[in-house]
Design a protein around this motif. Structure first.
Motif, PDB file in Angstrom:
ATOM      1  N   PHE A 182      -6.092  44.410  16.704  1.00  0.00           N
ATOM      2  CA  PHE A 182      -4.877  43.798  17.223  1.00  0.00           C
ATOM      3  C   PHE A 182      -3.777  44.004  16.197  1.00  0.00           C
ATOM      4  CE2 PHE A 182      -8.215  41.465  19.267  1.00  0.00           C
ATOM      5  CZ  PHE A 182      -7.746  41.288  20.552  1.00  0.00           C
ATOM      6  N   ALA A 183      -2.616  44.411  16.663  1.00  0.00           N
ATOM      7  CA  ALA A 183      -1.436  44.477  15.808  1.00  0.00           C
ATOM      8  C   ALA A 183      -0.339  43.717  16.521  1.00  0.00           C
ATOM      9  CB  ALA A 183      -1.014  45.918  15.559  1.00  0.00           C
ATOM     10  N   ALA A 184       0.321  42.848  15.782  1.00  0.00           N
ATOM     11  CA  ALA A 184       1.391  42.031  16.351  1.00  0.00           C
ATOM     12  C   ALA A 184       2.588  42.070  15.419  1.00  0.00           C
ATOM     13  CB  ALA A 184       0.909  40.597  16.545  1.00  0.00           C
ATOM     14  N   SER A 185       3.782  42.169  16.005  1.00  0.00           N
ATOM     15  CA  SER A 185       4.998  42.134  15.188  1.00  0.00           C
ATOM     16  C   SER A 185       5.715  40.812  15.419  1.00  0.00           C
ATOM     17  CB  SER A 185       5.914  43.315  15.519  1.00  0.00           C
ATOM     18  OG  SER A 185       6.380  43.244  16.839  1.00  0.00           O
ATOM     19  N   TYR A 186       6.378  40.352  14.364  1.00  0.00           N
ATOM     20  CA  TYR A 186       7.021  39.040  14.360  1.00  0.00           C
ATOM     21  C   TYR A 186       8.409  39.136  13.748  1.00  0.00           C
ATOM     22  CZ  TYR A 186       2.260  37.415  15.090  1.00  0.00           C
ATOM     23  OH  TYR A 186       1.006  37.218  15.600  1.00  0.00           O
ATOM     24  N   ASP A 187       9.271  38.227  14.179  1.00  0.00           N
ATOM     25  CA  ASP A 187      10.609  38.142  13.596  1.00  0.00           C
ATOM     26  C   ASP A 187      10.594  37.415  12.264  1.00  0.00           C
ATOM     27  OD1 ASP A 187      11.804  39.496  15.744  1.00  0.00           O
ATOM     28  OD2 ASP A 187      11.982  37.640  16.891  1.00  0.00           O
ATOM     29  N   THR A 188       9.582  36.539  12.058  1.00  0.00           N
ATOM     30  CA  THR A 188       9.522  35.766  10.818  1.00  0.00           C
ATOM     31  C   THR A 188       8.107  35.790  10.242  1.00  0.00           C
ATOM     32  OG1 THR A 188       8.934  33.660  11.879  1.00  0.00           O
ATOM     33  CG2 THR A 188      11.303  34.181  11.673  1.00  0.00           C
ATOM     34  N   LEU A 189       8.032  35.636   8.940  1.00  0.00           N
ATOM     35  CA  LEU A 189       6.744  35.538   8.270  1.00  0.00           C
ATOM     36  C   LEU A 189       6.001  34.279   8.709  1.00  0.00           C
ATOM     37  CD1 LEU A 189       4.654  36.430   6.186  1.00  0.00           C
ATOM     38  CD2 LEU A 189       6.064  35.337   4.415  1.00  0.00           C
ATOM     39  N   GLY A 190       6.702  33.180   8.890  1.00  0.00           N
ATOM     40  CA  GLY A 190       6.070  31.930   9.301  1.00  0.00           C
ATOM     41  C   GLY A 190       5.336  32.058  10.634  1.00  0.00           C
ATOM     42  N   ALA A 191       5.915  32.779  11.577  1.00  0.00           N
ATOM     43  CA  ALA A 191       5.267  32.974  12.873  1.00  0.00           C
ATOM     44  C   ALA A 191       3.993  33.808  12.723  1.00  0.00           C
ATOM     45  CB  ALA A 191       6.226  33.642  13.857  1.00  0.00           C
ATOM     46  N   ALA A 192       4.041  34.850  11.892  1.00  0.00           N
ATOM     47  CA  ALA A 192       2.853  35.676  11.651  1.00  0.00           C
ATOM     48  C   ALA A 192       1.761  34.859  10.975  1.00  0.00           C
ATOM     49  CB  ALA A 192       3.223  36.893  10.797  1.00  0.00           C
ATOM     50  N   GLU A 193       2.139  34.046  10.003  1.00  0.00           N
ATOM     51  CA  GLU A 193       1.157  33.210   9.310  1.00  0.00           C
ATOM     52  C   GLU A 193       0.549  32.160  10.242  1.00  0.00           C
ATOM     53  OE1 GLU A 193       2.565  33.328   4.674  1.00  0.00           O
ATOM     54  OE2 GLU A 193       3.697  32.042   6.034  1.00  0.00           O
ATOM     55  N   ALA A 194       1.340  31.629  11.155  1.00  0.00           N
ATOM     56  CA  ALA A 194       0.822  30.635  12.105  1.00  0.00           C
ATOM     57  C   ALA A 194      -0.212  31.270  13.043  1.00  0.00           C
ATOM     58  CB  ALA A 194       1.969  30.015  12.897  1.00  0.00           C
ATOM     59  N   ASP A 195       0.061  32.473  13.540  1.00  0.00           N
ATOM     60  CA  ASP A 195      -0.913  33.153  14.394  1.00  0.00           C
ATOM     61  C   ASP A 195      -2.144  33.580  13.602  1.00  0.00           C
ATOM     62  OD1 ASP A 195       0.466  32.781  16.740  1.00  0.00           O
ATOM     63  OD2 ASP A 195       1.023  34.894  17.009  1.00  0.00           O
ATOM     64  N   TYR A 196      -1.955  33.970  12.344  1.00  0.00           N
ATOM     65  CA  TYR A 196      -3.091  34.285  11.470  1.00  0.00           C
ATOM     66  C   TYR A 196      -4.006  33.059  11.357  1.00  0.00           C
ATOM     67  CZ  TYR A 196      -5.580  34.732   7.016  1.00  0.00           C
ATOM     68  OH  TYR A 196      -6.551  34.744   6.049  1.00  0.00           O
ATOM     69  N   GLN A 197      -3.417  31.899  11.132  1.00  0.00           N
ATOM     70  CA  GLN A 197      -4.204  30.676  11.003  1.00  0.00           C
ATOM     71  C   GLN A 197      -4.899  30.336  12.315  1.00  0.00           C
ATOM     72  OE1 GLN A 197      -4.759  29.053   8.013  1.00  0.00           O
ATOM     73  NE2 GLN A 197      -6.353  28.104   9.224  1.00  0.00           N
ATOM     74  N   ALA A 198      -4.223  30.522  13.432  1.00  0.00           N
ATOM     75  CA  ALA A 198      -4.832  30.250  14.738  1.00  0.00           C
ATOM     76  C   ALA A 198      -6.022  31.181  14.984  1.00  0.00           C
ATOM     77  CB  ALA A 198      -3.790  30.404  15.845  1.00  0.00           C
TER      78      ALA A 198
END
Length: 169
Positions: free
Chosen positions: A9-25
């Protein structure tokens, strides 16, 4: 051991916080799903556009040499896509650097050129990104928890653990 099929899976995000939140999920999902294979890494770009791995998780229960690298197949995907990815000088030295090269080679061999291109372009489109490599039976569940992504793609990856361990050694 025969080749195993994983989902990248590869996902792009506008913010680091959003990427980190999905990483944690995705990490929480893995913890409640049992001993499936799961590797993940979050990347971000600095002001100069250089890609850096911010956080990564490698499945600790995996036997063999590639489990000792601490970055797993997700790191191999990132090194295959961004050879100059910043991962810390300690990982680039000695056997770990060679091991990451072997993982990147395995990923390149296990994905088509078109898939590599699609993954790279998607990750280039955002400020930050998330790469998850999971056992194929976790695919739908990982996709369901990556809700904050601007864009998401998934690609099949075939990898042979024996080949990876041999190449790393």
């Amino acid at each position: 051991m025969a080749a195993s099929t994983f989902i990248v899976f590869a996902a792009s995000y506008d913010t680091l916080g959003a990427a980190e939140a999905d990483y944690q999920a995705a990490r929480d999902l893995n913890l409640t799903s049992g001993p499936d294979t799961y590797d993940a890494a979050v990347i971000t770009r600095d002001e100069a556009g250089k890609v850096k791995i911010v956080v990564g998780h490698e499945q600790p229960a995996r036997p063999g040499a590639w489990g000792d690298l601490g970055i797993g197949l997700a790191g191999g995907v990132l090194v295959a896509l961004f050879p100059a990815v910043g991962i810390g000088a300690d990982l680039l030295l000695g056997s770990a650097g060679a091991g990451l090269g072997a993982l990147a080679g395995c990923v390149s061999a296990g994905l088509t050129r078109a898939d590599l291109k699609d993954l790279g372009e998607l990750l280039d489109a955002g400020q930050s990104g998330l790469v998850v490599v999971a056992a194929s039976d976790l695919g739908d569940r990982v996709e369901s928890v990556t809700r904050r992504a601007r864009k998401l793609t998934k690609k099949p990856l075939t990898a042979d653990q024996n080949t990876i361990e041999h190449d790393i050694e």
